[in-house]
Design a protein around this motif. Structure first.
Motif, PDB file in Angstrom:
ATOM      1  N   MET A   1       0.819  -1.081   0.139  1.00  0.00           N
ATOM      2  CA  MET A   1      -0.163  -0.174   0.105  1.00  0.00           C
ATOM      3  C   MET A   1       0.914   1.245   0.209  1.00  0.00           C
ATOM      4  N   ALA A   2       0.532   2.193  -0.780  1.00  0.00           N
ATOM      5  CA  ALA A   2       1.407   3.291  -1.095  1.00  0.00           C
ATOM      6  C   ALA A   2       1.318   4.382  -0.124  1.00  0.00           C
ATOM      7  N   LEU A   3      -0.049   4.564   0.418  1.00  0.00           N
ATOM      8  CA  LEU A   3      -0.532   5.385   1.513  1.00  0.00           C
ATOM      9  C   LEU A   3      -1.206   4.997   2.748  1.00  0.00           C
ATOM     10  N   GLY A  20       7.703  16.457   1.067  1.00  0.00           N
ATOM     11  CA  GLY A  20       8.195  15.011   1.506  1.00  0.00           C
ATOM     12  C   GLY A  20       9.324  14.578   0.682  1.00  0.00           C
ATOM     13  N   LEU A  21      10.221  13.623   1.190  1.00  0.00           N
ATOM     14  CA  LEU A  21      11.216  13.240   0.317  1.00  0.00           C
ATOM     15  C   LEU A  21      10.610  12.669  -1.057  1.00  0.00           C
ATOM     16  N   SER A  22      11.488  12.316  -1.898  1.00  0.00           N
ATOM     17  CA  SER A  22      11.115  11.542  -3.352  1.00  0.00           C
ATOM     18  C   SER A  22      10.456  10.234  -2.668  1.00  0.00           C
ATOM     19  N   GLY A  23       9.605   9.681  -3.292  1.00  0.00           N
ATOM     20  CA  GLY A  23       8.908   8.322  -2.883  1.00  0.00           C
ATOM     21  C   GLY A  23       8.225   8.475  -1.473  1.00  0.00           C
ATOM     22  N   SER A  24       7.845   9.779  -1.078  1.00  0.00           N
ATOM     23  CA  SER A  24       7.204   9.624  -0.047  1.00  0.00           C
ATOM     24  C   SER A  24       5.479   9.483  -0.108  1.00  0.00           C
ATOM     25  N   GLY A  25       5.198   9.718  -1.427  1.00  0.00           N
ATOM     26  CA  GLY A  25       3.883   9.524  -1.519  1.00  0.00           C
ATOM     27  C   GLY A  25       3.253  10.815  -1.965  1.00  0.00           C
ATOM     28  N   LYS A  26       3.602  11.734  -2.424  1.00  0.00           N
ATOM     29  CA  LYS A  26       3.208  13.091  -2.718  1.00  0.00           C
ATOM     30  C   LYS A  26       2.367  13.014  -3.935  1.00  0.00           C
ATOM     31  N   SER A  27       2.904  12.492  -5.056  1.00  0.00           N
ATOM     32  CA  SER A  27       2.111  12.446  -6.274  1.00  0.00           C
ATOM     33  C   SER A  27       1.073  11.389  -6.092  1.00  0.00           C
ATOM     34  N   THR A  28       1.169  10.399  -5.507  1.00  0.00           N
ATOM     35  CA  THR A  28       0.146   9.173  -5.162  1.00  0.00           C
ATOM     36  C   THR A  28      -0.899  10.002  -4.456  1.00  0.00           C
ATOM     37  N   LEU A  29      -0.834  10.669  -3.383  1.00  0.00           N
ATOM     38  CA  LEU A  29      -1.692  11.451  -2.772  1.00  0.00           C
ATOM     39  C   LEU A  29      -2.546  12.314  -3.755  1.00  0.00           C
ATOM     40  N   LEU A  36      -7.466   9.634 -10.074  1.00  0.00           N
ATOM     41  CA  LEU A  36      -6.571   8.872 -11.028  1.00  0.00           C
ATOM     42  C   LEU A  36      -6.114   7.673 -10.308  1.00  0.00           C
ATOM     43  N   ILE A  37      -6.074   7.418  -9.030  1.00  0.00           N
ATOM     44  CA  ILE A  37      -5.947   6.370  -8.273  1.00  0.00           C
ATOM     45  C   ILE A  37      -7.233   6.143  -7.427  1.00  0.00           C
ATOM     46  N   ASP A  38      -7.572   4.810  -7.316  1.00  0.00           N
ATOM     47  CA  ASP A  38      -8.916   4.698  -6.346  1.00  0.00           C
ATOM     48  C   ASP A  38      -8.177   4.238  -5.032  1.00  0.00           C
ATOM     49  N   ASP A 148       1.595  19.183  -9.604  1.00  0.00           N
ATOM     50  CA  ASP A 148       2.640  18.209  -9.027  1.00  0.00           C
ATOM     51  C   ASP A 148       4.187  18.874  -9.490  1.00  0.00           C
ATOM     52  N   GLU A 149       4.736  19.320  -8.498  1.00  0.00           N
ATOM     53  CA  GLU A 149       6.085  20.084  -8.590  1.00  0.00           C
ATOM     54  C   GLU A 149       6.107  20.897 -10.058  1.00  0.00           C
ATOM     55  N   PRO A 150       5.173  21.752 -10.231  1.00  0.00           N
ATOM     56  CA  PRO A 150       5.186  22.575 -11.517  1.00  0.00           C
ATOM     57  C   PRO A 150       6.418  23.234 -11.931  1.00  0.00           C
ATOM     58  N   THR A 181       5.662  20.278  -3.569  1.00  0.00           N
ATOM     59  CA  THR A 181       7.076  20.886  -3.961  1.00  0.00           C
ATOM     60  C   THR A 181       8.155  20.124  -2.835  1.00  0.00           C
ATOM     61  N   HIS A 182       9.345  19.993  -3.248  1.00  0.00           N
ATOM     62  CA  HIS A 182      10.396  19.660  -2.450  1.00  0.00           C
ATOM     63  C   HIS A 182      10.916  20.631  -1.566  1.00  0.00           C
ATOM     64  N   ASP A 183      10.633  22.021  -1.900  1.00  0.00           N
ATOM     65  CA  ASP A 183      11.501  22.862  -1.562  1.00  0.00           C
ATOM     66  C   ASP A 183      10.766  23.979  -0.421  1.00  0.00           C
TER      67      ASP A 183
HETATM   68  N1  LIG Z   1      -0.743   3.477  -8.037  1.00  0.00           N
HETATM   69  C1  LIG Z   1       0.247   2.806  -7.064  1.00  0.00           C
HETATM   70  N2  LIG Z   1      -0.061   1.871  -6.564  1.00  0.00           N
HETATM   71  C2  LIG Z   1       0.971   1.329  -5.433  1.00  0.00           C
HETATM   72  N3  LIG Z   1       2.367   1.971  -5.252  1.00  0.00           N
HETATM   73  C3  LIG Z   1       2.570   2.982  -5.988  1.00  0.00           C
HETATM   74  C4  LIG Z   1       1.617   3.531  -7.094  1.00  0.00           C
HETATM   75  N4  LIG Z   1       2.085   4.714  -7.584  1.00  0.00           N
HETATM   76  C5  LIG Z   1       3.409   4.833  -6.876  1.00  0.00           C
HETATM   77  N5  LIG Z   1       3.481   3.869  -6.015  1.00  0.00           N
HETATM   78  C6  LIG Z   1       4.770   4.000  -4.960  1.00  0.00           C
HETATM   79  O1  LIG Z   1       4.508   4.628  -3.920  1.00  0.00           O
HETATM   80  C7  LIG Z   1       5.542   5.377  -3.419  1.00  0.00           C
HETATM   81  C8  LIG Z   1       5.432   6.884  -3.662  1.00  0.00           C
HETATM   82  O2  LIG Z   1       5.444   7.235  -4.846  1.00  0.00           O
HETATM   83  P1  LIG Z   1       4.874   8.612  -5.483  1.00  0.00           P
HETATM   84  O3  LIG Z   1       5.481   8.882  -6.895  1.00  0.00           O
HETATM   85  O4  LIG Z   1       3.638   9.231  -4.920  1.00  0.00           O
HETATM   86  O5  LIG Z   1       6.262   9.623  -4.633  1.00  0.00           O
HETATM   87  P2  LIG Z   1       6.771  11.133  -4.826  1.00  0.00           P
HETATM   88  O6  LIG Z   1       6.682  11.595  -3.410  1.00  0.00           O
HETATM   89  O7  LIG Z   1       5.686  12.019  -5.738  1.00  0.00           O
HETATM   90  O8  LIG Z   1       8.057  11.172  -5.345  1.00  0.00           O
HETATM   91  P3  LIG Z   1       8.814  12.185  -6.231  1.00  0.00           P
HETATM   92  O9  LIG Z   1       9.261  13.088  -5.153  1.00  0.00           O
HETATM   93  O10 LIG Z   1      10.124  11.468  -6.607  1.00  0.00           O
HETATM   94  O11 LIG Z   1       8.014  12.493  -7.304  1.00  0.00           O
HETATM   95  C9  LIG Z   1       6.630   4.862  -4.399  1.00  0.00           C
HETATM   96  O12 LIG Z   1       7.570   3.881  -3.417  1.00  0.00           O
HETATM   97  C10 LIG Z   1       5.891   4.276  -5.576  1.00  0.00           C
HETATM   98  O13 LIG Z   1       6.764   2.911  -6.050  1.00  0.00           O
END
Ligand SMILES: Nc1ncnc2c1ncn2[C@@H]1O[C@H](COP(=O)(O)OP(=O)(O)OP(=O)(O)O)[C@@H](O)[C@H]1O
Ligand SMILES: [Mg+2]
Length: 231
Positions: A1-3, A20-29, A36-38, A148-150, A181-183
């Motif tokens: 689960m991503a979030l 949040g850091l890269s991979g912390s789930g910002k875009s997913t949120l 776009l994600i359920d 998203d980080e425009p 944003t990261h900044d």
């Molecule tokens: N649809 C999805 N289902 C499950 N996991 C996902 C999905 N999309 C991304 N992930 C995972 O969720 C985590 C967060 O990804 P996400 O792209 O949201 O991070 P981010 O904070 O936006 O990073 P960045 O700053 O690099 O853009 C990652 O480990 C990714 O592999």
């Protein structure tokens, strides 16, 4: 689960930053906001609409009417002109040609892109590309903007210009903007209301001032200081 454990109340008519850091789930949120994600569990509510309960056709209509997105890498169609890109959302929505052309021209002018209507992606600088991205989002006329980080791909001077442009627009338009944003400096410039994610969880939310004075944990403290040093 991503979030997990995301309980977030985003106020209307303001700029709300997600950090949040890269991979912390910002875009997913962000992608959960317009579904776009359920989500596996939980709900997304936008004012009186439970987005998670909408049928696919209703969701499409809701998105077209209420939500526009701006992407880090602009998301423009390379075989479309500037004008066609700016009209895109309106075209999808079925707005008549003349009206959508007029709307797009208005917003391109606001983005100081008058005269570039017939140009293609290849012929534009990064800053211009993102101004087309903004024109497209604004022409859509939605009350919600997801960004998203425009400005992350732009050099610092252009980035500051676009931040100012966005702030000036927001004074007039008063939209609900969710801005990744990261900044830390960028978040501060945009009003300093933030939610901080770590490994898919919401760690702290509030003003940057409060967070700096009272970080919830070491991650928050180090995120705020290391980002401040880096910028
Ligand atoms: N649809 C999805 N289902 C499950 N996991 C996902 C999905 N999309 C991304 N992930 C995972 O969720 C985590 C967060 O990804 P996400 O792209 O949201 O991070 P981010 O904070 O936006 O990073 P960045 O700053 O690099 O853009 C990652 O480990 C990714 O592999
Ligand atoms: Mg991301």
């Amino acid at each position: 689960m991503a979030l997990r454990n995301i309980n977030l109340d985003i106020p209307s008519n303001g700029i709300y930053c997600i950090m949040g850091l890269s991979g912390s789930g910002k875009s997913t949120l962000l992608r959960h906001i317009n579904r776009l994600i359920d989500p596996d569990t939980g709900t997304v509510q936008i004012q009186d609409v439970d987005v998670t309960a909408l049928s696919i056709p209703d969701l499409q209509k809701f998105r077209q009417k209420r939500i526009a997105m701006v992407f880090q890498h602009f998301g423009l169609l390379p075989h479309f002109t500037v004008q066609q890109n700016a009209e895109f959302a309106l075209r999808v929505r079925g707005v008549p040609k003349r009206e959508r052309a007029e709307q797009a021209r208005y917003w391109l002018n606001e983005m100081e892109l008058s005269g570039y209507e017939a140009h293609y992606y290849d012929e534009l600088s990064g800053g211009m590309r993102q101004r087309v991205g903004l024109a497209r989002a604004l022409a859509a006329g939605t009350d919600i903007l997801l960004m998203d980080e425009p400005f992350s791909a732009l050099d610092p001077l252009i980035r500051r210009k676009l931040q100012t442009l966005l702030l000036n627009l927001q004074d007039r338009l008063n939209k609900t903007i969710v801005f990744i944003t990261h900044d830390v400096e960028e978040a501060r410039t945009l009003g300093g209301t933030v939610a901080l994610l770590n490994q898919g969880s919401l760690i702290q939310q509030g003003s940057l001032e409060q967070m700096t004075a009272n970080p919830a944990d070491d991650y928050v403290a180090s995120f705020l200081t290391s980002s401040a040093e880096a910028s």
